[in-house]
Design a protein around this motif. Structure first.
Motif, PDB file in Angstrom:
ATOM      1  N   PRO A 183       1.149  -1.043  -0.152  1.00 48.06           N
ATOM      2  CA  PRO A 183       0.050   0.002  -0.691  1.00 48.06           C
ATOM      3  C   PRO A 183       0.872   1.209   0.095  1.00 48.06           C
ATOM      4  O   PRO A 183       0.348   2.610  -1.022  1.00 48.06           O
ATOM      5  N   LEU A 226      -5.875  -6.038  -4.544  1.00 43.14           N
ATOM      6  CA  LEU A 226      -5.833  -4.441  -4.007  1.00 43.14           C
ATOM      7  C   LEU A 226      -5.325  -3.592  -5.430  1.00 43.14           C
ATOM      8  O   LEU A 226      -5.566  -2.742  -5.473  1.00 43.14           O
ATOM      9  N   THR A 230      -6.728  -0.491  -7.196  1.00 47.11           N
ATOM     10  CA  THR A 230      -6.410   0.748  -7.173  1.00 47.11           C
ATOM     11  C   THR A 230      -5.792   0.679  -8.731  1.00 47.11           C
ATOM     12  O   THR A 230      -6.309   2.422  -9.227  1.00 47.11           O
TER      13      THR A 230
END
Length: 373
Positions: A183, A226, A230
């Motif tokens: 992240p 993820l 994104t």
């Protein structure tokens, strides 16, 4: 027709007349760093005593001949890699030569040598994209693999590339050492104004024996979810990743791939694994190979063979393009014509290019998800 039948028909339409569009050209096996997790065990720099392997590398004229060969075959993107391409004193000359013949030319580098001057020379050569390897969000993580000062050099390289008005990308190889930083790496790329490309670590080359650092299937799934999320938020060009398996959750892509009114061309249909269909690799000696170095020494050398002829007539490539040859889970999967698993994983981990992809997380039990592969 159902999804499987439509995607099968479109897949074989796509591979009926394949074109080699994307090429990774490992222009040298030499490198100025000795990364502990290097998947190819890049060796001596050109300023040191050369190994026999390095003395067989393509000369400038031979490399130009290979570039001509690629151009004639229809290649639209060529990426110079290694080793470390910037240790070759002719890399600017070769990049400029390629940029006049191939639509898009890139360089993959550790960034150690890319100061303002070299970045400017790269831009003047016509290179459109430079990807810099970054192993973490801080020097502690990155330098543990690549050596002292390499993090600062990589960050400065990204800045220099952007200053030269070249598209910059971070190449982030993800493993147990930096999985928790994903992240923050996404945030860092956004802060620096560059794109992010994520690929997985495998215990090969100098990293052989470090299997404990490979992601588990659960981590791989969470990573892909993820990055997929994104990518949808920031734009497809901002995030690149090995998006195998996520196609099983991408309803939009499935709808496109199963639309009989759209073509089976490169931009309208996803064949999944590109290798041997749209992409290939060329070694520092001119040998053609696929992912995981499959076919090296058997497909041909571009110093003396036409890529167009190899691409159309190779029995190995014909077998690669026939998804009926897939076995195990991949051979039974409903998404085999728009995914096909990762053939590199099957070859490197199972020793069989056509075996099931052991890294796939789709449909796995909770216990199986905790296993790396």
């Amino acid at each position: 027709m159902d999804f499987l039948e439509i995607s099968r028909k479109k897949y074989y339409d796509a591979v009926n007349n394949p074109t080699p569009l994307i090429v990774g050209f490992s222009i040298t096996n030499a490198c100025n760093l000795r990364c502990k997790l290097c998947g190819v065990a890049a060796g001596e720099s050109l300023q040191e005593e050369l190994t026999e392997e390095l003395t067989e590398e393509l000369t400038t004229d031979e490399a130009k001949s290979v570039i001509d060969n690629l151009s004639k075959a229809g290649v639209i993107h060529l990426s110079f890699g290694g080793g470390e391409p910037t240790v070759r004193n002719d890399i600017i000359e070769l990049a400029a030569y390629a940029a006049k013949r191939i639509n898009s030319v890139g360089i993959v580098s550790n960034g150690f040598l890319i100061d303002r001057r070299l970045a400017g020379n790269i831009a003047d050569a016509g290179v459109r994209q430079v990807m810099i390897s970054l192993d973490g969000i801080d020097s502690e993580t990155h330098d543990a693999n690549r050596g002292k000062e390499s993090y600062d050099r990589a960050i400065h390289a990204l800045e220099n590339i952007r200053y030269a008005d070249i598209s910059a990308r971070i190449s982030f190889t993800i493993s147990q050492t930096n999985f928790h930083q994903l992240p923050e790496m996404i945030a860092l790329a956004k802060e620096l104004g560059v794109s992010l490309n994520v690929q997985e670590f495998f215990a090969k080359g100098r990293a052989e024996g470090k299997e404990a650092l490979v992601l588990t299937r659960r981590q791989r799934r969470d990573m892909q979810r993820l990055l997929f999320k994104t990518q949808a938020e920031m734009g497809i060009s901002s995030i690149g990743f090995e998006n195998r398996y996520i196609i099983s959750e991408d309803k939009k892509a499935q709808a496109v791939c199963s639309n009989p009114n759209l073509s089976s061309g490169f931009y309208d249909f996803c064949v999944g694994c590109f290798t041997g269909i749209y992409s290939l690799f060329v070694s520092a000696t001119g040998e053609v190979r696929l992912c995981g170095r499959y076919g090296e020494g058997r497909l041909g050398n571009l110093k003396n063979r036409s890529l167009s002829e190899i691409w159309q007539n190779s029995e190995i490539l014909k077998k690669v393009r026939d998804r009926e040859n897939l076995s195990g889970r991949c051979g039974k999967c409903a998404y085999r014509y728009i995914c096909g698993g990762c053939r590199r994983n099957a070859y490197m981990l199972n020793g069989d290019f056509f075996d099931e992809d052991p890294a796939c997380w789709r449909g796995r039990s909770e216990k199986e998800l905790e296993i790396s592969a």
